[in-house]
Design an enzyme around this catalytic site. Structure first.
Site, PDB file in Angstrom:
ATOM      1  N   SER A  44      -1.833  -5.239   3.742  1.00 13.90           N
ATOM      2  CA  SER A  44      -0.930  -6.319   4.166  1.00 13.90           C
ATOM      3  C   SER A  44      -1.125  -6.494   5.669  1.00 13.90           C
ATOM      4  O   SER A  44      -0.273  -6.169   6.483  1.00 13.90           O
ATOM      5  CB  SER A  44       0.519  -6.000   3.806  1.00 13.90           C
ATOM      6  N   HIS A 156       0.775  -3.123  -2.370  1.00 20.49           N
ATOM      7  CA  HIS A 156       0.303  -1.742  -2.492  1.00 20.49           C
ATOM      8  C   HIS A 156       0.429  -1.187  -3.909  1.00 20.49           C
ATOM      9  O   HIS A 156       0.098  -0.033  -4.156  1.00 20.49           O
ATOM     10  CB  HIS A 156       1.087  -0.818  -1.548  1.00 20.49           C
ATOM     11  N   GLN A 164       7.725  -4.012  -0.045  1.00 14.64           N
ATOM     12  CA  GLN A 164       6.507  -3.201  -0.133  1.00 14.64           C
ATOM     13  C   GLN A 164       6.766  -1.690  -0.154  1.00 14.64           C
ATOM     14  O   GLN A 164       6.059  -0.944  -0.826  1.00 14.64           O
ATOM     15  CB  GLN A 164       5.619  -3.567   1.059  1.00 14.64           C
ATOM     16  N   GLU A 165       7.759  -1.238   0.631  1.00 13.84           N
ATOM     17  CA  GLU A 165       7.938   0.209   0.783  1.00 13.84           C
ATOM     18  C   GLU A 165       9.408   0.607   0.764  1.00 13.84           C
ATOM     19  O   GLU A 165      10.235  -0.030   1.414  1.00 13.84           O
ATOM     20  CB  GLU A 165       7.317   0.673   2.119  1.00 13.84           C
ATOM     21  N   GLU A 208      -0.007   4.246  -1.246  1.00 15.29           N
ATOM     22  CA  GLU A 208       0.490   5.212  -0.263  1.00 15.29           C
ATOM     23  C   GLU A 208       1.132   6.429  -0.912  1.00 15.29           C
ATOM     24  O   GLU A 208       1.881   7.165  -0.279  1.00 15.29           O
ATOM     25  CB  GLU A 208       1.447   4.514   0.705  1.00 15.29           C
ATOM     26  N   ASP A 245      10.192  -1.228   4.203  1.00 14.35           N
ATOM     27  CA  ASP A 245       9.263  -2.154   4.862  1.00 14.35           C
ATOM     28  C   ASP A 245       9.144  -3.342   3.925  1.00 14.35           C
ATOM     29  O   ASP A 245       8.553  -3.235   2.850  1.00 14.35           O
ATOM     30  CB  ASP A 245       7.901  -1.495   5.092  1.00 14.35           C
ATOM     31  N   GLU A 288      11.636  -2.683   8.327  1.00 12.72           N
ATOM     32  CA  GLU A 288      10.392  -3.131   8.970  1.00 12.72           C
ATOM     33  C   GLU A 288       9.988  -4.501   8.434  1.00 12.72           C
ATOM     34  O   GLU A 288      10.172  -4.786   7.242  1.00 12.72           O
ATOM     35  CB  GLU A 288       9.310  -2.083   8.666  1.00 12.72           C
ATOM     36  N   ASP A 315       6.038  -4.861  12.793  1.00 13.47           N
ATOM     37  CA  ASP A 315       4.687  -4.373  12.462  1.00 13.47           C
ATOM     38  C   ASP A 315       3.727  -5.562  12.595  1.00 13.47           C
ATOM     39  O   ASP A 315       3.105  -5.758  13.642  1.00 13.47           O
ATOM     40  CB  ASP A 315       4.703  -3.776  11.055  1.00 13.47           C
ATOM     41  N   LYS A 340      -0.186   0.972  15.045  1.00 10.82           N
ATOM     42  CA  LYS A 340      -1.379   1.241  14.245  1.00 10.82           C
ATOM     43  C   LYS A 340      -2.597   0.995  15.136  1.00 10.82           C
ATOM     44  O   LYS A 340      -2.830  -0.148  15.563  1.00 10.82           O
ATOM     45  CB  LYS A 340      -1.437   0.292  13.051  1.00 10.82           C
ATOM     46  N   HIS A 368       0.231   5.210   9.634  1.00  7.65           N
ATOM     47  CA  HIS A 368      -1.027   5.177   8.883  1.00  7.65           C
ATOM     48  C   HIS A 368      -1.301   3.739   8.431  1.00  7.65           C
ATOM     49  O   HIS A 368      -0.534   2.828   8.742  1.00  7.65           O
ATOM     50  CB  HIS A 368      -0.902   6.084   7.648  1.00  7.65           C
ATOM     51  N   ARG A 369      -2.379   3.546   7.637  1.00  7.29           N
ATOM     52  CA  ARG A 369      -2.621   2.285   6.938  1.00  7.29           C
ATOM     53  C   ARG A 369      -2.634   2.579   5.439  1.00  7.29           C
ATOM     54  O   ARG A 369      -2.827   3.716   5.024  1.00  7.29           O
ATOM     55  CB  ARG A 369      -3.980   1.667   7.336  1.00  7.29           C
ATOM     56  N   SER A 370      -2.487   1.529   4.641  1.00  5.32           N
ATOM     57  CA  SER A 370      -2.484   1.771   3.194  1.00  5.32           C
ATOM     58  C   SER A 370      -3.855   2.237   2.703  1.00  5.32           C
ATOM     59  O   SER A 370      -3.965   2.989   1.737  1.00  5.32           O
ATOM     60  CB  SER A 370      -2.034   0.527   2.440  1.00  5.32           C
ATOM     61  N   LYS A 391       5.243   7.347  10.196  1.00  3.22           N
ATOM     62  CA  LYS A 391       5.274   6.773   8.847  1.00  3.22           C
ATOM     63  C   LYS A 391       3.907   7.008   8.229  1.00  3.22           C
ATOM     64  O   LYS A 391       2.912   6.447   8.694  1.00  3.22           O
ATOM     65  CB  LYS A 391       5.572   5.276   8.957  1.00  3.22           C
TER      66      LYS A 391
HETATM   67  P1  PGA Z   1      -1.049  -1.987   5.413  1.00  6.04           P
HETATM   68  O1  PGA Z   1       0.489  -1.719   5.142  1.00  6.04           O
HETATM   69  O2  PGA Z   1      -1.657  -0.762   5.981  1.00  6.04           O
HETATM   70  O3  PGA Z   1      -1.523  -2.345   4.054  1.00  6.04           O
HETATM   71  O4  PGA Z   1      -1.116  -3.146   6.367  1.00  6.04           O
HETATM   72  C1  PGA Z   1       1.267  -0.844   5.866  1.00  6.04           C
HETATM   73  C2  PGA Z   1       2.457  -1.522   6.447  1.00  6.04           C
HETATM   74  O5  PGA Z   1       2.684  -2.731   6.217  1.00  6.04           O
HETATM   75  O6  PGA Z   1       3.198  -0.881   7.188  1.00  6.04           O
HETATM   76 ZN    ZN Z   2       4.545  -2.709   7.628  1.00  5.58          ZN
END
Ligand code: PGA
Ligand code: ZN
Length: 429
Positions: A44, A156, A164-165, A208, A245, A288, A315, A340, A368-370, A391
């Site tokens: 994302s 994800h 998403q999270e 994740e 998130d 987030e 983010d 990131k 991190h990243r996904s 995170k």
């Molecule tokens: P991404 O997602 O690493 O797929 O961009 C992580 C996030 O949105 O925090």
């Molecule tokens: Zn995010």
């Protein structure tokens, strides 16, 4: 100059990330040490992120990074050989100048990220210092509070959750070790509950490491977290906070100017009320990307409304870029930033972004990243930068546990002189 730190070799090779896609590993050798770095990769991704250089074509489904590797070998290596690996800021400025674009589109943000990390590690190795000590100095002893993404949705996961999270945050622990123990217990109980309620396939995991159950509603996911925390014997709101998130760019419709969430349509104003309602109902202290990535004013509205109690985190809004953070600061869009490295492409720019945010009273969460790798770099970075928050997914899947395991190791290296951030980063009012 101390010859030991002189860069002698820079090499790159194509390896795989956690989604089975190619990524690059860079190895930097000095006269008496060596260090590596990997590039992670998002799904994302924010519009304003540094560009990932991919080969295209049929091989590796277009995801190959052989062009990036050639760039390391033919363009970057000749400029870095002979430089002192401790001059991180200078080396990163060489990469930035060599690229010459605002979004690293010539060299690739993946190319510069892996190189920049490898340079830092080679200098730490040459100095015989732990990476967190090298980057953070003697004050680096704060273990971050982890935000563990235990239910995955959005892009994800193969389910219909829009958010998403869904994260559990063990703020009530005394040590990082205890925080992980508590999180692992809740994660295990969540797995049991999911199996009982929805059957075996509900415990398949997403990118994740969080479960991806066949549920559709945000509140269902939050209720599952509450139930798991309580069944594990913990108190919601003191032992654990919750976080989400939304990654809301993913469920925003540009044409209709509404958000499609939980089977309904929300205007930005409705969505502010929606989040405020969730925060009243649940012990959510972290939200987030609640709006799409250009909606600075909507962020500011939400921050005005609940920012005394909840971390409102940018983010995709900032993409680790000080330029966009300045804009956010002007209108008080958020009270926290996600960090990131590969969104911006060098360690120096990342550190600058963290410092800028923190010096303006914001919290910074190292992320991190996904699509990630076994590189635990962000664990060291979080301790070095004393941000108090990290995170990095569920306590499962090797690329996620690599970071947690490194933090457990750092806590043990610090032998009693470490502190655990716990609830402190959430005291913002
Ligand atoms: P991404 O997602 O690493 O797929 O961009 C992580 C996030 O949105 O925090
Ligand atoms: Zn995010």
């Amino acid at each position: 100059m101390d010859d030991a730190f002189k860069i002698q070799q820079v090499n790159a090779l194509q390896v795989l990330d956690s989604r089975g896609r190619p990524t690059l590993k860079v190895i930097v050798k000095t006269k008496s040490g060596a260090g590596y770095g990997y590039a992670p990769s998002g799904a994302s991704r924010g519009e304003r992120e540094a560009i990932e250089l991919r080969d295209g074509g049929k091989k590796w489904l277009g995801y190959g990074v052989m062009r990036a590797i050639t760039i390391v070998e033919t363009m970057i290596k000749p400029r870095l050989v002979g430089l002192d690996s401790r001059y991180q800021a200078f080396i990163d400025s060489v990469l930035i100048a060599l690229d010459g674009t605002p979004n690293k589109s010539k060299l690739g943000g993946n190319t510069t990220t892996a190189t920049s990390i490898a340079v830092a590690r080679s200098a730490a190795g040459t100095a015989s210092l732990e990476l967190f000590e090298y980057l953070g100095g003697p004050g680096a002893r704060l273990l971050p509070t982890p935000l563990l993404n235990v239910i995955n949705g959005g892009v994800h996961a193969g389910n219909e959750l829009n958010i998403q999270e869904f994260m559990i945050i063990p703020v009530g622990a005394d040590t990082f070790y205890d925080a992980m123990r508590m999180a692992v217990e809740v994660y295990g109980i969540l797995k049991k509950i999911l199996k009982e309620k929805y059957g075996l396939s509900a415990v398949n995991v997403g990118d994740e490491g969080g479960f991806a159950p066949p549920i559709k509603q945000t509140r269902q996911a939050l209720d599952l977290l509450i139930e798991s925390i309580q069944k594990a014997g913990y108190t919601v709101g003191t032992d654990f906070y919750l976080g989400i998130d939304a990654a809301a760019s993913q469920f925003y419709s540009n044409e209709e100017e509404v958000y499609h969430l939980d089977g309904k349509s929300y205007s930005p104003g409705d969505l502010v009320e929606y989040y405020a309602g969730l925060v009243d109902e649940y012990p959510i202290r972290y939200i987030e990307d609640p709006f799409h990535e250009d909606a600075f004013n909507d962020y500011a509205e939400l921050t005005r409304k609940i920012g005394k109690k909840v971390l409102i985190v940018g983010d995709d809004l900032y993409t680790t870029n000080t330029r966009y953070l300045e804009k956010g600061l002007e209108i008080k869009a958020t009270n926290a930033v996600l960090v990131k490295i590969n969104q911006i492409g060098t360690l120096t720019e990342t550190i600058e972004f963290i410092r800028y945010a923190v010096s303006h009273g914001m919290r910074a969460i190292i992320s991190h990243r996904s699509g990630d790798t076994e590189d635990p770099f962000i664990a060291d970075l979080a301790v070095a930068m004393t941000t108090g928050l990290i995170k990095t997914g569920a306590p499962a899947r090797g690329e996620r546990t690599a970071k947690y395991n490194r933090l457990l190791e750092i806590e043990s290296i610090l032998q009693g002189s470490s502190q655990y951030a716990g609830v402190r980063p959430f005291k913002i009012g």
